[in-house]
Design an enzyme around this catalytic site. Structure first.
Site, PDB file in Angstrom:
ATOM      1  CB  CYS A 266       9.633 -37.033  11.241  1.00 12.37           C
ATOM      2  SG  CYS A 266      10.898 -38.312  11.212  1.00 12.37           S
TER       3      CYS A 266
ATOM      4  CG  HIS B  96       7.226 -40.275  12.832  1.00 15.00           C
ATOM      5  ND1 HIS B  96       7.371 -40.545  11.491  1.00 15.00           N
ATOM      6  CD2 HIS B  96       5.968 -40.662  13.156  1.00 15.00           C
ATOM      7  CE1 HIS B  96       6.252 -41.066  11.026  1.00 15.00           C
ATOM      8  NE2 HIS B  96       5.383 -41.141  12.010  1.00 15.00           N
TER       9      HIS B  96
ATOM     10  CG  HIS C  65      13.965 -45.147  10.870  1.00 19.28           C
ATOM     11  ND1 HIS C  65      14.580 -44.476   9.855  1.00 19.28           N
ATOM     12  CD2 HIS C  65      12.695 -45.348  10.461  1.00 19.28           C
ATOM     13  CE1 HIS C  65      13.727 -44.281   8.882  1.00 19.28           C
ATOM     14  NE2 HIS C  65      12.565 -44.797   9.226  1.00 19.28           N
TER      15      HIS C  65
HETATM   16  C1  DNO Z   1      10.113 -43.702   7.363  1.00 15.78           C
HETATM   17  C2  DNO Z   1       8.738 -43.218   7.485  1.00 15.78           C
HETATM   18  C3  DNO Z   1       8.246 -42.645   6.176  1.00 15.78           C
HETATM   19  C4  DNO Z   1       6.800 -42.219   6.298  1.00 15.78           C
HETATM   20  C5  DNO Z   1       6.248 -41.629   5.041  1.00 15.78           C
HETATM   21  C6  DNO Z   1       4.883 -41.070   5.292  1.00 15.78           C
HETATM   22  O1  DNO Z   1      10.473 -44.630   8.026  1.00 15.78           O
HETATM   23  O2  DNO Z   1       8.610 -42.334   8.526  1.00 15.78           O
HETATM   24  O3  DNO Z   1       8.378 -43.620   5.182  1.00 15.78           O
HETATM   25  O4  DNO Z   1       6.028 -43.322   6.619  1.00 15.78           O
HETATM   26  O5  DNO Z   1       7.061 -40.645   4.531  1.00 15.78           O
HETATM   27  O6  DNO Z   1       4.196 -41.020   4.084  1.00 15.78           O
END
Ligand code: DNO
Length: 355
Positions: free
Chosen positions: A245, A274, A320
Site C-alpha cells: 500500500c 493499493h 482512498h
Molecule cells: C484502508 C484499507 C485497510 C485494509 C486493511 C486490510 O482503507 O486499506 O483498512 O483494508 O488494513 O486488513
C-alpha cells in the site's frame, strides 16, 4: 496486472455494482462479508451469495479485503487455536468460490487511523488527513468515538462498534506484547494457515500498518523493508505474501515505494497493490491527495513502472480518494475520485506498455 475496485456490499456502500461496471476497463471487485463477527468462519452459502451478486452484475470477484483476525490470535492467547480453525474454514470456503487473494492486517486493535476524515482542500474537495501531534495527545477511547461520529454513518473497517466495547480491556492485554512477541504470534498464525492456502490456492497478502509506526504504545510490525523481509521469511511460501500500500508505507518517507515493489516483486511475494498519493505538510503530518503525481508526493509513473517491470500479474486497486463533486460516501471510498484514479493508473499503464 488486474485492475480492481473495492466494494463494501449492497448494505454498506453508497457505490453500486452497476456504477462500478461503467468505470473504463470494468475493474474486478474487491469484496468482503461485513456481517460475520471477527473470529467466526465465513459460511459457504454467504460467500457464494456474494460471488453470485457480483457476477450477476457482470463483474469478477477474486480478491477479498479483509478476513479480519481475532485479537486473541494477535495477542497469542490460548483461544487463538479456535479462531485459527475458523480462519482455515473461511479460506477453504473462499477457495471453493475461486478467490485468489486475501488481504488482511495484523495491526493490534486499530486498523488505519486518520485525525481528520474530511479536511477541506483548496479546490473545495475533502480528503482524509493525519497529524501525529494530534494523535500524541489523544486518548484511544475518545478518538474512536470521534471517528464513529464523523464517518457519514458508515462503520469504518476495523472500527466496528461491537469490537470497541472491549477496547479498554484489550489495550490492557497488549501491555505484555512487544514487537518480537507480535512477530511470534504472526508466525504461529501463518504456520497454521499457509498449508490450507496452498491447498485452496489462495495467496495471503498482509496489509502494511497505517501509519507504519507504533500508536498508543501498541506495537506495529508491518512497517518497513526490514520488517517485511522478516515477515516473508516467517513461512517460506509464495502464499505468504504482501499487499503493498503506497499510502500506508509511504507515510514514512524512508520507505521507497518503487524500490519495495521491485524487491518483493522479484521474490514473488507481491500479490496486491493499493495505489494512493499523499501530500506532506511536515514529518508525520499529511493529507491524502488525488492519484495524480503532481497533486502529491509520490511519482505514480515510477510506481506503475515498477509494477510493470516486475511483470506484475497480481491485483491493483486505486486507494482512498477525496470526496469531490458533492458526493456523500464512506470516507476514502466514494465513486468519483477513485474512478478518476483508475482511469489515470490505466493510462499510465498503457503508456508504459507501449514504450
Ligand atoms: C484502508 C484499507 C485497510 C485494509 C486493511 C486490510 O482503507 O486499506 O483498512 O483494508 O488494513 O486488513
Amino acid at each position: 496486472m488486474k485492475m480492481t475496485f473495492r466494494w463494501f456490499g449492497e448494505k454498506d456502500d453508497s457505490v453500486t455494482l452497476e456504477q462500478i461496471r461503467q468505470i473504463p476497463g470494468k475493474p474486478g471487485i474487491v469484496g468482503a462479508l461485513y456481517d460475520v463477527p471477527v473470529g467466526e468462519a465465513w459460511p459457504l452459502d454467504k460467500v457464494k451469495n456474494l460471488k453470485d451478486t457480483v457476477e450477476k452484475a457482470g463483474l469478477e470477484l477474486e480478491v477479498i479485503e479483509s478476513v479480519n483476525i481475532h485479537e486473541d490470535i494477535k495477542l497469542g492467547l490460548p483461544a487463538r487455536d479456535k479462531y485459527i480453525e475458523s480462519y482455515r474454514e473461511s479460506i477453504r470456503n473462499l477457495g471453493e468460490i475461486g478467490i485468489k487473494v486475501i488481504c488482511y492486517n495484523f495491526m493490534p486493535v486499530f486498523d488505519w487511523l486518520r485525525t481528520d476524515l474530511a479536511m477541506k482542500l483548496e479546490d473545495g474537495s475533502e480528503a482524509m488527513a493525519y497529524d501525529n501531534s494530534i494523535v500524541q495527545k489523544l486518548e484511544p477511547v475518545k478518538m474512536v468515538e470521534d471517528m464513529a461520529a464523523n464517518s457519514n454513518g458508515f462503520a469504518l473497517p476495523g472500527w466496528e462498534p461491537y469490537r470497541l466495547k472491549e477496547l479498554k480491556d484489550t489495550l490492557e492485554k497488549y501491555k505484555s506484547v512487544d514487537e518480537d512477541k507480535l512477530f511470534e504470534n504472526l508466525k504461529y498464525f501463518l504456520e497454521n494457515i499457509i498449508p490450507v492456502c496452498e491447498e485452496a490456492d489462495i495467496k495471503m497478502a498482509i496489509h502494511p500498518d497505517d501509519p507504519p509506526w507504533p500508536l498508543f504504545g501498541l506495537p506495529r510490525i508491518v512497517t518497513c523493508k526490514e520488517n517485511l523481509d522478516r515477515l516473508v521469511k516467517l513461512v517460506d511460501s509464495p502464499y505468504n505474501g504482501l499487499t503493498l500500500c503506497s499510502g500506508s508505507l509511504g507515510s514514512n518517507p524512508q520507505n521507497n515505494i518503487p524500490e519495495l515493489i521491485r524487491h518483493f516483486g522479484a521474490m514473488g511475494r507481491l500479490h496486491f497493490g493499493h495505489v494512493r498519493n499523499l501530500r506532506f505538510e511536515a514529518e508525520g503530518k499529511f493529507h491524502e491527495a488525488s492519484h495524480l503525481s503532481s497533486d502529491g508526493a509520490f511519482d505514480m509513473f515510477e510506481i506503475m513502472k515498477a509494477y510493470h517491470d516486475i511483470g506484475f500479474e497480481g491485483y491493483i486497486r486505486p486507494d482512498h480518494g477525496r470526496m469531490i463533486w458533492g458526493e456523500k460516501a464512506r470516507p476514502g471510498y466514494g465513486l468519483y475520485d477513485r474512478a478518476l484514479g483508475i482511469a489515470y493508473l490505466n493510462g499510465l499503464w498503457e503508456a508504459i506498455n507501449k514504450k
